[in-house]
Design an enzyme around this catalytic site. Sequence first.
Site, short mmCIF file in Angstrom:
data_model
loop_
_atom_site.label_atom_id
_atom_site.label_comp_id
_atom_site.label_asym_id
_atom_site.label_seq_id
_atom_site.Cartn_x
_atom_site.Cartn_y
_atom_site.Cartn_z
N ARG A 243 0.86 -1.18 0.00
CA ARG A 243 0.00 0.00 0.00
C ARG A 243 0.90 1.23 0.00
O ARG A 243 1.93 1.26 0.69
CB ARG A 243 -0.88 0.03 1.25
CG ARG A 243 -2.12 -0.87 1.19
CD ARG A 243 -3.14 -0.40 0.15
NE ARG A 243 -4.33 -1.23 0.12
CZ ARG A 243 -4.49 -2.30 -0.69
NH1 ARG A 243 -3.54 -2.65 -1.52
NH2 ARG A 243 -5.62 -2.98 -0.66
N GLU A 272 -2.61 8.33 -4.28
CA GLU A 272 -3.00 7.41 -5.33
C GLU A 272 -4.38 7.84 -5.82
O GLU A 272 -5.29 7.95 -4.98
CB GLU A 272 -3.06 5.99 -4.76
CG GLU A 272 -2.94 4.92 -5.82
CD GLU A 272 -2.75 3.54 -5.21
OE1 GLU A 272 -3.70 2.75 -5.30
OE2 GLU A 272 -1.67 3.26 -4.64
N HIS A 291 -1.20 0.61 -9.66
CA HIS A 291 -1.88 -0.33 -8.75
C HIS A 291 -2.58 -1.44 -9.54
O HIS A 291 -3.81 -1.57 -9.50
CB HIS A 291 -2.87 0.41 -7.83
CG HIS A 291 -3.20 -0.36 -6.57
ND1 HIS A 291 -3.60 0.24 -5.40
CD2 HIS A 291 -3.20 -1.69 -6.31
CE1 HIS A 291 -3.83 -0.68 -4.47
NE2 HIS A 291 -3.60 -1.87 -5.02
C1 GLV Z 1 -5.24 -4.85 -3.95
O1 GLV Z 1 -4.43 -3.98 -3.70
C2 GLV Z 1 -5.88 -5.62 -2.94
O2 GLV Z 1 -5.74 -5.34 -1.73
O3 GLV Z 1 -6.60 -6.57 -3.31
#
Ligand code: GLV
Length: 330
Positions: A243, A272, A291
């Site tokens: 993250r 983000e 991401h």
């Molecule tokens: C993606 O980042 C998730 O947490 O599934």
Amino acid sequence: MNTSTNAKASVYVTRRIPEVGLGEIREACNVRLWGNETPPSKEDIIREVASCEGLLCLLTDPIDADVIEAGERLRVISQYAVGVDNVDLAAATERGIPVGHTPGVLTEATADMAFALLMAIARRIPEGIEKVKTGGWRTWEPMGLLGANVWGATLGIVGLGRIGTAVARRAQGFAMHILYHDPQRHPALEEELGLVYASLEDLLAQSDFVSLHCPLNEETQHLIDEDTLRQMQPTAMLVNAARGPVVDTDALMRALRDGWIAGAALDVTDPEPLPAEHPLLKFSNCVVVPHVASATVSARNRMATMAAENLLAGLQGEPLPYCVNPEVYT
Ligand code: GLV
Ligand code: GLV
């Protein structure tokens, strides 16, 4: 809830997800779908949850105490992701609302991406692509675009959960020396994969590559900051597919600019999305992708099915198959 009567539950789905999951939900529920490509605002969510028994949300949705309070009739929150840092779990638990997520099904896809990022930054692949596209490839260069060896290098894995372990399995194939740091020791994995437990300090000091695989929480927010970046080697590279806020972005930019570390490869950022004009994108020794670690057809389909299963179980008053706050059942 009895799905055979016409008293179908109402559910709010905050973005279009793969049809394998959405279709199942549509059969059993009245679906209110946020059809835009960008997320609903917190106000939009608050307005919609007020009349819904179920919520299927994404990591881009702030499911905080206000939203949970507004969802007076909510009986289940099903997150289409494994990470649930966007959900106020304490508020959900206090209301007795189970929260579901999608562990396991995106582990290999995410580990593939973490490794792809590691390789990309080690071997300067984005810089090479850029050079070819902009006419910079004039000849074979004895010393052009020299990168770092991955084979035999030392990898430090921060967070040895499912994904961290899957990254370790890949690293084994590259004869890497693998250190890990985690709140718990994992003796069986140490044995099986030849992993060496290290303090965070030792891991940072010894690793050629540091790959982050911890969840985001109070302990891990800015785990990688000026202090910890300065503990890394000037030749080391950082990979983040966990993250964004696990890394202090401003400190990372100073580290890249002043050479505390050699490079960074990020699937996740803070903020983000990262705006195109963000100064982090000016660094040639930094790779950023938007991401997308779980973005394979099969992983996303399985996430959709799993999120649907959680949602429907919650509406039927059954325990969620994949629940992050099972204490609601005690
Ligand atoms: C993606 O980042 C998730 O947490 O599934
Ligand atoms: C997530 O699936 C993890 O446990 O690493």
